[in-house]
Scaffold this motif. Structure first.
Motif, PDB file in Angstrom:
ATOM      1  N   GLY A  38      33.921  39.960  32.491  1.00  0.00           N
ATOM      2  CA  GLY A  38      34.881  39.791  32.594  1.00  0.00           C
ATOM      3  C   GLY A  38      35.785  40.964  32.897  1.00  0.00           C
ATOM      4  O   GLY A  38      36.308  41.712  33.622  1.00  0.00           O
ATOM      5  N   GLY A 177      40.039  37.194  22.966  1.00  0.00           N
ATOM      6  CA  GLY A 177      38.492  37.191  23.775  1.00  0.00           C
ATOM      7  C   GLY A 177      37.343  37.234  23.348  1.00  0.00           C
ATOM      8  O   GLY A 177      36.619  36.407  23.243  1.00  0.00           O
ATOM      9  N   VAL A 181      37.594  33.422  22.778  1.00  0.00           N
ATOM     10  CA  VAL A 181      38.679  32.542  23.045  1.00  0.00           C
ATOM     11  C   VAL A 181      39.743  32.045  22.900  1.00  0.00           C
ATOM     12  O   VAL A 181      40.238  30.923  23.258  1.00  0.00           O
ATOM     13  CB  VAL A 181      37.670  32.024  24.982  1.00  0.00           C
ATOM     14  CG1 VAL A 181      38.746  31.582  25.473  1.00  0.00           C
ATOM     15  CG2 VAL A 181      36.616  32.934  24.731  1.00  0.00           C
ATOM     16  N   GLN A 209      41.583  42.379  28.317  1.00  0.00           N
ATOM     17  CA  GLN A 209      40.694  41.427  28.750  1.00  0.00           C
ATOM     18  C   GLN A 209      40.764  40.359  29.829  1.00  0.00           C
ATOM     19  O   GLN A 209      40.801  39.244  31.047  1.00  0.00           O
ATOM     20  CB  GLN A 209      39.391  40.602  28.472  1.00  0.00           C
ATOM     21  CG  GLN A 209      38.364  39.476  28.644  1.00  0.00           C
ATOM     22  CD  GLN A 209      37.136  39.136  27.442  1.00  0.00           C
ATOM     23  OE1 GLN A 209      37.243  37.982  27.776  1.00  0.00           O
ATOM     24  NE2 GLN A 209      37.174  39.740  26.358  1.00  0.00           N
ATOM     25  N   THR A 210      42.567  39.972  29.635  1.00  0.00           N
ATOM     26  CA  THR A 210      43.015  38.834  29.897  1.00  0.00           C
ATOM     27  C   THR A 210      43.813  39.360  31.179  1.00  0.00           C
ATOM     28  O   THR A 210      44.505  38.909  31.785  1.00  0.00           O
ATOM     29  CB  THR A 210      44.388  38.838  28.966  1.00  0.00           C
ATOM     30  OG1 THR A 210      44.822  39.612  28.914  1.00  0.00           O
ATOM     31  CG2 THR A 210      43.527  38.270  28.029  1.00  0.00           C
ATOM     32  N   ARG A 214      42.793  37.258  35.164  1.00  0.00           N
ATOM     33  CA  ARG A 214      42.019  36.158  34.844  1.00  0.00           C
ATOM     34  C   ARG A 214      42.239  35.222  33.970  1.00  0.00           C
ATOM     35  O   ARG A 214      42.206  34.086  34.270  1.00  0.00           O
ATOM     36  CB  ARG A 214      41.717  36.985  33.549  1.00  0.00           C
ATOM     37  CG  ARG A 214      40.325  37.014  32.519  1.00  0.00           C
ATOM     38  CD  ARG A 214      39.481  35.809  33.229  1.00  0.00           C
ATOM     39  NE  ARG A 214      38.698  37.014  33.771  1.00  0.00           N
ATOM     40  CZ  ARG A 214      37.685  36.456  34.711  1.00  0.00           C
ATOM     41  NH1 ARG A 214      37.607  34.983  34.809  1.00  0.00           N
ATOM     42  NH2 ARG A 214      37.002  36.728  35.541  1.00  0.00           N
ATOM     43  N   MET A 321      39.174  31.410  32.340  1.00  0.00           N
ATOM     44  CA  MET A 321      39.089  32.080  30.841  1.00  0.00           C
ATOM     45  C   MET A 321      38.796  31.401  29.773  1.00  0.00           C
ATOM     46  O   MET A 321      40.125  30.497  29.177  1.00  0.00           O
ATOM     47  CB  MET A 321      39.593  33.483  30.183  1.00  0.00           C
ATOM     48  CG  MET A 321      39.124  34.230  29.004  1.00  0.00           C
ATOM     49  SD  MET A 321      40.803  35.233  28.387  1.00  0.00           S
ATOM     50  CE  MET A 321      39.895  36.394  27.365  1.00  0.00           C
ATOM     51  N   LEU A 355      33.823  33.773  31.610  1.00  0.00           N
ATOM     52  CA  LEU A 355      34.791  34.375  32.543  1.00  0.00           C
ATOM     53  C   LEU A 355      33.906  34.739  33.943  1.00  0.00           C
ATOM     54  O   LEU A 355      33.487  35.428  34.620  1.00  0.00           O
ATOM     55  CB  LEU A 355      34.117  35.401  32.173  1.00  0.00           C
ATOM     56  CG  LEU A 355      34.731  36.121  30.732  1.00  0.00           C
ATOM     57  CD1 LEU A 355      34.806  37.316  30.051  1.00  0.00           C
ATOM     58  CD2 LEU A 355      36.488  35.793  30.740  1.00  0.00           C
TER      59      LEU A 355
END
Length: 380
Positions: A38, A177, A181, A209-210, A214, A321, A355
């Motif tokens: 990611g 994540g 997820v 990660q978000t 994303r 995602m 991702l």
């Protein structure tokens, strides 16, 4: 080997990469739907990002944070103008950003207890390892840093039970994540924010990660109408160059005055040049609209091609995602897909994680979904 055996490495040595395609030393090409876990949200060597890095290379590479660095101010301004927070601390990674958030929350409140969640992941330093709600991350390292309590994700009653007079903050991911997820339920997130306001507790959102497009928004918390007191960024912010950021409201700025925290390489000019270019591309309304369209297309393909398979238990998605939860351990699917020329990840034991670059095409999505379906059908 001279390296520590820290990673279970696949037998893949990268020669070059561009866009969505990675080529190994033998000349084999792969569609990369893992993007360095990611990180390369704009794909490999995005031309605008590469140009910005090259221009900065010809100016200067590093100066002490004791001196002014205008490009840091430029990047911080973009982040704060697009969020409800006002001040940024730059570092080198997500773990460092979360360390800074934990330190700031404790200093601001004078309290030391932070509530996180089972199956969360916040990093591998001692504080962020303790914050992580996964026992496997902590095994063998002795006593953890005290004052972390773990609630159940999407269960507001478990959060209420964990709060006491020593609680400084609640720290969460809007999509877990590494935990598989798992998106947060909207009611749960709204209730957590209200609980923080009612109890005078800080809300920290881990956007490692978000964040940065994303999920189809600039930041994942926008899906829920959240206004965190503190949030953290890394991964996609530098598109491959190491960078992290802790972002907070202005009323906490004085608590991170001179001598309270620091980072020698934090806000490195090369990383800042990359971040500035990334934000210029991603924080564009038309680009974000394109991500939403791609996410809808990918969702329809997953629903029609992958969900009906007997090996699949559930599909979870937020933007680009994706978690494909299988009926059994998904670890074997990753190398099988690699053999077919697709790079994916796993998350937890039973989840295949996708991702893809935010720049991926529908044709590439079709090809990857077809190969995932083929692989899942082959394994009995």
């Amino acid at each position: 080997m001279a390296l520590f055996p820290t990673y279970n490495r696949f037998d893949l040595s990268v020669k070059t990469a561009s866009g969505t395609i990675v080529e190994d030393v033998s000349g084999k090409k792969y569609i990369d739907f893992g993007t360095g876990i990611g990180v390369c949200n704009l794909g490999h060597r995005h031309p605008e990002v590469q140009k910005a890095i090259e221009e900065q290379l010809n100016k200067y590479w590093h100066v002490s944070n004791l001196y002014k660095n205008p490009i840091q101010e430029d990047v911080a301004k973009v982040i704060t103008e697009n969020s409800a927070c006002d001040n940024v601390f730059f570092c080198n990674s997500g773990a460092e950003a979360n360390e800074a958030a934990i330190k700031l929350a404790r200093k601001v409140t004078g309290k030391d207890k932070i509530i996180t969640f089972n199956q969360s992941f916040h990093g591998r330093t001692f504080a962020t390892m303790a914050a992580t709600g996964q026992e496997k991350v902590k095994t063998g390292f002795g006593p953890m840093l005290e004052s972390f309590t773990y609630a159940t994700f999407n269960d507001i009653e478990s959060v209420k039970k964990a709060i006491d007079g020593k609680t400084a903050a609640i720290m969460l991911e809007v999509v877990q994540g590494e935990g598989g997820v798992i998106p947060a339920n909207e009611d749960f997130i709204v209730d957590v924010q209200q609980l923080c306001k009612d109890q005078n507790i800080l809300l920290i959102v881990d956007e490692i990660q978000t964040g940065i497009g994303r999920t189809g928004k600039k930041f994942g918390f926008e899906h829920y109408g959240l206004e965190p007191d503190i949030f953290t960024l890394a991964k996609g912010l530098g598109n491959g160059l190491p960078v992290g950021a802790m972002v907070a409201k202005k009323e906490y700025a004085a608590d991170f005055g001179p001598g309270t925290h620091g980072s020698t390489f934090g806000g490195n000019p090369l990383a800042m040049a990359a971040a500035k270019a990334v934000l210029r591309v991603v924080f564009n309304d038309s680009f974000l609209q394109e991500i939403a369209i791609k996410a809808d297309y990918l969702r329809s393909k997953l629903e029609s091609e992958i969900k009906p398979l007997p090996t699949v238990k559930e599909i979870r998605q937020k933007g680009l995602m994706v978690g494909i939860e299988c009926q059994e351990n998904a670890g074997s699917y990753v190398p099988l897909l690699m053999e077919k020329g697709v790079l994916v990840l796993n998350a937890g034991q039973n989840v295949i994680r996708l991702l893809p670059p935010l720049t991926t095409t529908t044709e590439e999505m079709d090809q990857v979904i077809s190969l995932i379906k083929e692989t899942l059908e082959e394994v009995k």
